[in-house]
Write a protein that holds these residues in place. Structure first.
Motif, mmCIF file in Angstrom:
data_model
loop_
_atom_site.group_PDB
_atom_site.id
_atom_site.type_symbol
_atom_site.label_atom_id
_atom_site.label_comp_id
_atom_site.label_asym_id
_atom_site.label_seq_id
_atom_site.Cartn_x
_atom_site.Cartn_y
_atom_site.Cartn_z
ATOM 1 N N UNK A 1 27.830 49.286 32.279
ATOM 2 C CA UNK A 1 28.815 49.759 33.247
ATOM 3 C C UNK A 1 29.959 50.490 32.550
ATOM 4 N N UNK A 2 30.339 50.048 31.344
ATOM 5 C CA UNK A 2 31.463 50.710 30.672
ATOM 6 C C UNK A 2 31.047 52.071 30.115
ATOM 7 N N UNK A 3 29.768 52.263 29.832
ATOM 8 C CA UNK A 3 29.302 53.554 29.307
ATOM 9 C C UNK A 3 28.898 54.527 30.410
ATOM 10 N N UNK A 4 29.000 54.102 31.662
ATOM 11 C CA UNK A 4 28.545 54.929 32.781
ATOM 12 C C UNK A 4 29.630 55.945 33.157
ATOM 13 N N UNK A 5 29.201 57.166 33.501
ATOM 14 C CA UNK A 5 30.206 58.184 33.853
ATOM 15 C C UNK A 5 30.654 58.075 35.314
ATOM 16 N N UNK A 6 30.043 57.207 36.085
ATOM 17 C CA UNK A 6 30.514 56.962 37.455
ATOM 18 C C UNK A 6 31.583 55.870 37.434
ATOM 19 N N UNK A 7 32.402 55.837 38.486
ATOM 20 C CA UNK A 7 33.382 54.756 38.624
ATOM 21 C C UNK A 7 32.682 53.526 39.196
ATOM 22 N N UNK A 8 32.988 52.370 38.610
ATOM 23 C CA UNK A 8 32.337 51.140 39.057
ATOM 24 C C UNK A 8 33.327 50.306 39.878
ATOM 25 N N UNK A 9 32.904 49.896 41.052
ATOM 26 C CA UNK A 9 33.725 49.065 41.936
ATOM 27 C C UNK A 9 32.966 47.779 42.270
ATOM 28 N N UNK A 10 33.735 46.769 42.694
ATOM 29 C CA UNK A 10 33.113 45.502 43.040
ATOM 30 C C UNK A 10 33.854 44.897 44.228
ATOM 31 N N UNK A 11 33.090 44.357 45.180
ATOM 32 C CA UNK A 11 33.684 43.809 46.402
ATOM 33 C C UNK A 11 34.256 42.405 46.140
ATOM 34 N N UNK A 12 35.590 42.289 46.383
ATOM 35 C CA UNK A 12 36.309 41.046 46.077
ATOM 36 C C UNK A 12 35.726 39.815 46.784
ATOM 37 N N UNK A 13 35.442 39.954 48.079
ATOM 38 C CA UNK A 13 34.992 38.809 48.863
ATOM 39 C C UNK A 13 33.715 38.202 48.327
ATOM 40 N N UNK A 14 32.813 39.063 47.839
ATOM 41 C CA UNK A 14 31.550 38.569 47.294
ATOM 42 C C UNK A 14 31.749 37.881 45.946
ATOM 43 N N UNK A 15 32.756 38.335 45.183
ATOM 44 C CA UNK A 15 33.085 37.649 43.922
ATOM 45 C C UNK A 15 33.648 36.263 44.213
ATOM 46 N N UNK A 16 34.598 36.200 45.155
ATOM 47 C CA UNK A 16 35.258 34.931 45.481
ATOM 48 C C UNK A 16 34.242 33.916 45.993
ATOM 49 N N UNK A 17 33.310 34.383 46.833
ATOM 50 C CA UNK A 17 32.299 33.483 47.385
ATOM 51 C C UNK A 17 31.512 32.818 46.275
ATOM 52 N N UNK A 18 31.282 33.584 45.193
ATOM 53 C CA UNK A 18 30.438 33.083 44.107
ATOM 54 C C UNK A 18 31.235 32.414 43.002
ATOM 55 N N UNK A 19 32.540 32.231 43.214
ATOM 56 C CA UNK A 19 33.354 31.511 42.237
ATOM 57 C C UNK A 19 33.628 32.289 40.969
ATOM 58 N N UNK A 20 33.580 33.619 41.058
ATOM 59 C CA UNK A 20 33.871 34.437 39.874
ATOM 60 C C UNK A 20 35.312 34.932 39.948
ATOM 61 N N UNK A 21 36.151 34.406 39.058
ATOM 62 C CA UNK A 21 37.563 34.792 39.015
ATOM 63 C C UNK A 21 37.671 36.189 38.401
ATOM 64 N N UNK A 22 38.771 36.884 38.718
ATOM 65 C CA UNK A 22 38.906 38.272 38.247
ATOM 66 C C UNK A 22 38.972 38.370 36.725
ATOM 67 N N UNK A 23 39.385 37.274 36.049
ATOM 68 C CA UNK A 23 39.446 37.353 34.585
ATOM 69 C C UNK A 23 38.053 37.347 33.951
ATOM 70 N N UNK A 24 37.031 37.100 34.750
ATOM 71 C CA UNK A 24 35.657 37.140 34.234
ATOM 72 C C UNK A 24 35.009 38.506 34.458
ATOM 73 N N UNK A 25 35.745 39.409 35.112
ATOM 74 C CA UNK A 25 35.193 40.723 35.465
ATOM 75 C C UNK A 25 35.552 41.736 34.374
ATOM 76 N N UNK A 26 34.604 42.606 34.054
ATOM 77 C CA UNK A 26 34.830 43.645 33.046
ATOM 78 C C UNK A 26 36.040 44.501 33.411
ATOM 79 N N UNK A 27 36.787 44.952 32.375
ATOM 80 C CA UNK A 27 38.007 45.739 32.598
ATOM 81 C C UNK A 27 37.728 47.044 33.337
ATOM 82 N N UNK A 28 36.552 47.619 33.117
ATOM 83 C CA UNK A 28 36.281 48.936 33.708
ATOM 84 C C UNK A 28 35.748 48.837 35.144
ATOM 85 N N UNK A 29 35.730 47.641 35.688
ATOM 86 C CA UNK A 29 35.300 47.470 37.086
ATOM 87 C C UNK A 29 36.530 47.300 37.969
#
Lengths: 140, 100
Positions: free
Chosen positions: B50-78
Motif C-alpha cells: 500500500x505504501x508503494x502504490x501510486x493511488x491514495x489508500x483509504x480505509x473505512x473507520x466503522x469497519x476498523x472499529x468493529x474489528x477492534x483495530x485501533x488507529x495506531x495499528x493502521x499504516x501511516x499512508x492509509x
C-alpha cells in the motif's frame, strides 16, 4: 466422574480460520461451541490465519449495525471451554501480539477456583500436533 | 479518468487487494471496507504494497472499529474516512470498481 465417562468423551477441536463480521463463519462457530459445551466433551478451539482476528479486544460494531459477539468468548470459561489455542505465526504475520487479544479466563474448581488464562499461544508446529490428536475436527 | 477501487476481502485470505494494487493508476483511490480493512494493518506484507502504490489508500473507520483495530495499528499512508467520506470519494472519481 471424569474417569467413568472417559470412554464416551471425545476430543473435539473447533478450527477457526475466518475473520469476524465479513462472513458468518466466526459467529456460527461460536454458536456451535456453546451448544456443544452441553455434552461434556473434551473441547478445544484453534485460532489460525484470519481466525486470530476474532479475539481482538475493543471491538465496537456500532457503526456497521451488526451485533458485537466478541463478549460471548468471555462466557466460554463458564462452560468449561478453556483451551483456546492461538497460533503465534498467524499473529506475527498480521502485525499483532498477544497483548492485542481479549483477556479470557476460567475458574479452576480443582484449584480453589483460581482464575487461569484460557488463551494459550502455540507455534505452528505445536498446532500441527494438536490437530493430529483430535477425534473430531469442526472447521470454520 | 480516475477510478475509486473498493476492496472488501481480507488480503490474508484472498488476493483481491494485491491484484487491485497492481491495476491502479496515479490519481486513483483504493478504499478498504469490510474485511478489506485488514489490509490497512501496519507491519504486514501488505503495508509495503500500500505504501508503494501510486493511488491514495483509504480505509473505512466503522469497519476498523468493529474489528477492534485501533488507529495506531493502521499504516501511516492509509487515510481514515467515515461513511460521508466514502460518499465524497464516490463523487470525486469518475467510476467505481468493486474488487469482489
Amino acid at each position: 466422574m471424569q474417569q467413568q465417562a472417559d470412554a464416551n468423551v471425545k476430543r473435539f477441536m473447533y478450527v477457526n480460520r475466518k475473520a469476524p463480521y465479513g462472513t458468518i463463519y466466526a459467529l456460527e462457530s461460536l454458536e456451535v461451541v456453546l451448544i456443544g459445551a452441553a455434552f461434556d466433551q473434551d473441547v478445544s478451539l484453534a485460532f489460525i490465519d484470519d481466525g486470530v482476528f476474532q479475539l481482538l479486544k475493543d471491538q465496537d460494531t456500532n457503526a456497521i449495525g451488526v451485533k458485537n459477539f466478541s463478549p460471548a468468548f468471555k462466557a466460554l470459561g463458564d462452560y468449561d471451554v478453556n483451551k483456546l489455542f492461538v497460533e503465534k505465526e498467524s499473529l506475527d504475520e498480521r502485525g499483532l501480539t498477544p497483548d492485542d487479544l481479549m483477556e479470557l479466563t476460567w475458574e479452576d474448581e480443582d484449584d480453589d477456583w483460581e482464575e487461569k488464562p484460557s488463551i494459550h499461544l502455540v507455534s505452528r508446529h505445536e498446532m500441527k500436533t494438536l490437530l493430529g490428536n483430535q477425534d473430531v475436527i469442526l472447521s470454520f | 479518468m480516475s477510478i475509486l477501487h473498493t476492496v472488501n476481502k481480507s488480503p490474508f485470505q484472498k488476493n483481491d487487494l494485491k491484484s487491485c494494487l497492481n491495476h491502479t493508476n496515479a490519481g486513483d483511490a483504493v478504499l478498504l471496507i469490510e474485511d478489506g480493512v485488514y489490509g490497512a494493518l501496519s507491519g504486514t506484507e501488505f503495508s509495503l504494497l500500500t505504501s508503494n502504490c501510486d493511488a491514495n489508500i483509504y480505509c473505512l473507520k466503522g469497519d476498523l472499529a468493529a474489528r477492534g483495530i485501533e488507529s495506531d495499528k493502521v499504516s501511516d499512508d492509509v487515510k481514515l474516512v467515515d461513511y460521508e467520506g466514502f460518499v465524497d470519494l464516490v463523487t470525486q472519481h469518475d467510476a467505481v470498481n468493486a474488487w469482489l
